[in-house]
Design an enzyme around this catalytic site. Structure first.
Site, PDB file in Angstrom:
ATOM      1  N   ASN A  83      75.324 -17.723 -22.109  1.00  0.00           N
ATOM      2  CA  ASN A  83      74.723 -17.473 -23.417  1.00  0.00           C
ATOM      3  C   ASN A  83      73.847 -18.648 -23.815  1.00  0.00           C
ATOM      4  OD1 ASN A  83      74.665 -16.008 -26.191  1.00  0.00           O
ATOM      5  ND2 ASN A  83      75.204 -18.127 -26.694  1.00  0.00           N
ATOM      6  N   GLU A  84      72.589 -18.366 -24.082  1.00  0.00           N
ATOM      7  CA  GLU A  84      71.621 -19.334 -24.597  1.00  0.00           C
ATOM      8  C   GLU A  84      71.595 -20.647 -23.812  1.00  0.00           C
ATOM      9  OE1 GLU A  84      72.127 -19.809 -28.808  1.00  0.00           O
ATOM     10  OE2 GLU A  84      71.397 -17.794 -29.264  1.00  0.00           O
ATOM     11  N   PRO A  85      71.523 -20.575 -22.482  1.00  0.00           N
ATOM     12  CA  PRO A  85      71.290 -21.806 -21.730  1.00  0.00           C
ATOM     13  C   PRO A  85      69.849 -22.256 -21.941  1.00  0.00           C
ATOM     14  CG  PRO A  85      71.078 -19.933 -20.278  1.00  0.00           C
ATOM     15  CD  PRO A  85      71.498 -19.381 -21.622  1.00  0.00           C
TER      16      PRO A  85
ATOM     17  N   VAL B 198      72.322 -14.104 -21.605  1.00  0.00           N
ATOM     18  CA  VAL B 198      71.728 -13.940 -22.927  1.00  0.00           C
ATOM     19  C   VAL B 198      70.808 -15.119 -23.199  1.00  0.00           C
ATOM     20  CG1 VAL B 198      72.212 -13.755 -25.384  1.00  0.00           C
ATOM     21  CG2 VAL B 198      73.693 -12.594 -23.717  1.00  0.00           C
TER      22      VAL B 198
ATOM     23  N   ASN C 184      68.351 -13.146 -27.895  1.00  0.00           N
ATOM     24  CA  ASN C 184      68.819 -13.547 -29.226  1.00  0.00           C
ATOM     25  C   ASN C 184      67.636 -14.032 -30.044  1.00  0.00           C
ATOM     26  OD1 ASN C 184      71.370 -13.089 -28.229  1.00  0.00           O
ATOM     27  ND2 ASN C 184      71.987 -15.249 -28.202  1.00  0.00           N
TER      28      ASN C 184
END
Length: 648
Positions: free
Chosen positions: A446-448, A478, A498
């Protein structure tokens, strides 16, 4: 950093680097069967935190050698729960380092005397590092806070008369650039501002780093020759359901396997023998998501019986949902029909319990999901308990199953050390969750900061590895990186994006959302030609705060922001947008900061599960979409979830 401090953390690092030696093999959910027994060790455990400067006093003085109460003062600590919010001590709430748990139990005499019986200790979640002893003898270590690990302790409990059975677990919540999630220890060295040796844990994720024994600790038995693992995949050929199975047996090479598939009425619909095979089910009932079919979430039961020439038997039953998953350039298909993710992101988070498993809260959440008309959620940002996935299978709630790859922002977190651990985590996650029909996609992060050059190789390798483990499900991560800078996006099957328009930028300017969201979708689709999920969007709202015209942090602003998103989502879901997951289902705890008032308030429900205005907006929307896309008559507001009593 002082030489002594360096040595202390080096020793700690050496201890932690070995934490990947848990029992290998299958990871079937422990349950009672005619051949297996189960003893749950939930309840009050003895507990103490190691407040020594180097946090290593417990190891240096070998607290595990004798009952923990003899090492010094202990607290009563409920398991499962996080330890952080149980007391009134701020020092414990924010503690970083080793904590110690201990529980004594009485074992049935047959467990300690029957040499045809195997005894296993299983810890379902210990965040983050864990070292385990039984009666002072080291049995297992594990790295990672959200997946189960086991130790075969048969020899320990059957080596002679057993007067006591004592389990000691040391847990360390320290995060490093190489853990999942990553973090760093920062020492504050200005003597005019901080006491000597002062340090804090820095993290790059927006939820509180709860720690402790978050799920059950259990003992279970099997025969010495036993069913170790079962893998099931399904397919459909016209109206015939195909159930492919692979079974692993440990303890002997001489055994027979019988497989039966039963429908929800207990009728045998197919039989098989041997380690692997295919069962054919004429006129099969398919597993459908909630609100997609008048009889959603149909589950068969796969009964596996193993026998040996020595008359040893083992039995295990696995719920099976027959369904297919496929992805095209613009659609996500379940059983060949387009599926739209109308759902939420969640957290395992609640008052007092922290991240601890809690049945009443879980059932309340599922009732709220059904009330909302939600058909899906993502396990943001770590694997949830197995009981959650079992309920998803039963209720027809589709899951994007996410590993704890959140906060990967430092260059060193994309190196070989981190990648090796990330691959191991995916091994564990797929091994645990592979048989759940509700799980339709894996999320590896998520959101790297996926714009960094090493991210390309990192995600190419990670996604290929996950696909090799499970070729039947799509893989994603994501992203909140720009579409033209994301080095990992070429390798995913579904784009998950996102965005927090008019929240983290253009504060208060709701009028720009529609233009910016349109550009976002069109840019991503033009470049990658893959279906897109709006995997997070939302705004903080303090429950009961009202402003008209809408202002930030009011319930009116949260609902207005959602409605602006929905206008564009309604346009794009006719093309290539395949889902929307609100951030978040409920308010949750974070670290203290000037940007957070007792946690993140982006929930459409409060932390106590009371609805905000946004919950009613989303409910109206989700039920409208369900009625628009239904393949049968009008969707009832309540659906029966199967006719048989359900047991795990």
């Amino acid at each position: 950093m002082s030489p002594r401090r360096s040595v202390c953390w080096f020793v700690l690092g050496q201890l932690l680097c070995s934490c990947a030696v848990a029992l290998q093999g299958g990871m079937l959910f422990p349950k009672e069967t005619p051949s297996r027994e189960l003893k749950v060790l939930d309840g009050l455990w003895s507990f103490r935190a190691d407040y020594s400067n180097n946090r290593l006093q417990g190891f240096e003085k070998q607290w595990y050698r004798q009952p923990l109460r003899e090492s010094g003062p202990t607290l009563d600590m409920p398991v499962p729960s996080s330890f952080n919010d149980i007391t009134q001590e701020a020092e414990l709430r924010n503690f970083i380092g080793w904590v110690w748990y201990e529980r004594e139990a009485v074992l049935p005499q047959r467990w300690t005397q029957d040499t045809d019986r195997r005894v296993v200790l299983r810890i379902n979640s210990a965040h983050y590092y864990a070292v385990v002893w039984v009666n002072g003898i080291h049995v297992v270590e594990h790295e990672g806070g959200h997946l189960p690990f086991e130790a075969d302790i048969t020899k320990l409990v059957q080596s002679g008369p057993l007067t006591t059975f004592r389990v000691t677990i040391a847990i360390n919540n320290t995060l490093t650039p190489y853990t999942l999630p990553p973090g760093t220890i920062v020492y504050k060295t200005d003597p005019s501002m901080y006491p000597k040796g002062y340090f804090v844990q820095d993290i790059s994720f927006d939820f509180f780093n709860y720690a402790g024994l978050h799920r059950s600790v259990v003992l279970y038995t099997t025969p010495t020759t036993y069913i170790d693992d079962i893998t099931v995949t399904t397919d459909v050929d016209r109206d015939v359901g195909l159930v492919n199975y692979w079974i692993s047996v440990q303890g002997s090479d001489h055994f027979q396997l019988e497989v039966r598939l039963l429908d929800e009425d207990g009728k045998i619909v197919a039989r098989g023998t041997g380690n692997e095979g295919q069962l054919k089910v004429p006129r099969a009932h398919l597993w459908w998501p909630y609100l997609m079919h008048e009889h959603p979430a149909y589950l068969y039961s796969l009964e596996v019986t193993m026998t040996t020439p020595e008359s040893v038997s083992d039995f295990y039953t696995l719920p099976v949902g027959i369904r297919t998953v496929a992805v095209t350039k613009s659609k996500f298909l379940i059983n060949g029909k387009p599926f739209y993710f109308q759902g939420v992101n969640k957290h395992e988070d609640s008052d007092i319990r922290g991240r601890g498993f809690d049945w009443p809260l879980l059932i309340k959440d599922f009732n709220l999901l059904r009330w909302l008309g939600a058909n899906s959620f993502r396990t943001s940002h770590y694997p949830y308990s197995e009981e959650v996935l079992q309920l998803c299978d039963r209720y027809g709630i589709v899951v994007i199953d996410e590993c704890p790859g959140v906060g990967i922002v430092l260059p060193q977190s994309f190196g070989n050390v981190s990648l090796r651990h990330h691959l191991e985590v995916m091994d564990e996650l797929v091994r645990r969750d592979k048989n759940h029909p509700a799980v339709v996609m894996w999320s590896v992060a998520n959101e790297p900061v996926s714009s960094l050059k090493p991210a390309g190789y990192y995600f190419k390798t990670l996604i290929a590895h996950t696909k090799a483990l499970d070729p039947t499900r799509p893989v994603t991560f994501v992203s909140n990186t720009r579409y033209d800078a994301d080095m990992g996006a070429p390798y995913v099957d579904v784009i998950c994006v996102n965005s927090y328009l008019s929240w983290y930028h253009d504060y208060g300017h709701l009028e720009v959302i529609q233009l910016q969201l349109t550009s976002q979708f069109e840019n991503w689709y033009k470049m990658y030609q893959k279906p897109i999920i709006q995997s997070e969007y939302g705004a903080d709202a303090v429950s009961g705060l009202h402003e008209d015209p809408p202002r930030m942090f009011s319930e009116e602003y949260q609902t207005a922001l959602l409605e602006n998103y929905h206008l564009i989502l309604d346009e794009k879901r006719k093309e290539y947008v395949i889902g929307e997951l609100i951030w978040n289902f409920a308010d949750f705890m974070t670290n203290q900061s000037p940007l957070r008032v007792t946690g993140n308030k982006k929930g459409i429900f409060t932390r106590q599960r009371n609805p905000k205005m946004a919950a009613f907006i989303l409910r109206e929307r989700y039920w409208r979409i369900a009625n628009e896309t239904r393949g049968y008559g009008s969707v009832p507001r309540t659906q029966c979830m199967g006719s048989r009593p359900f047991t795990f």
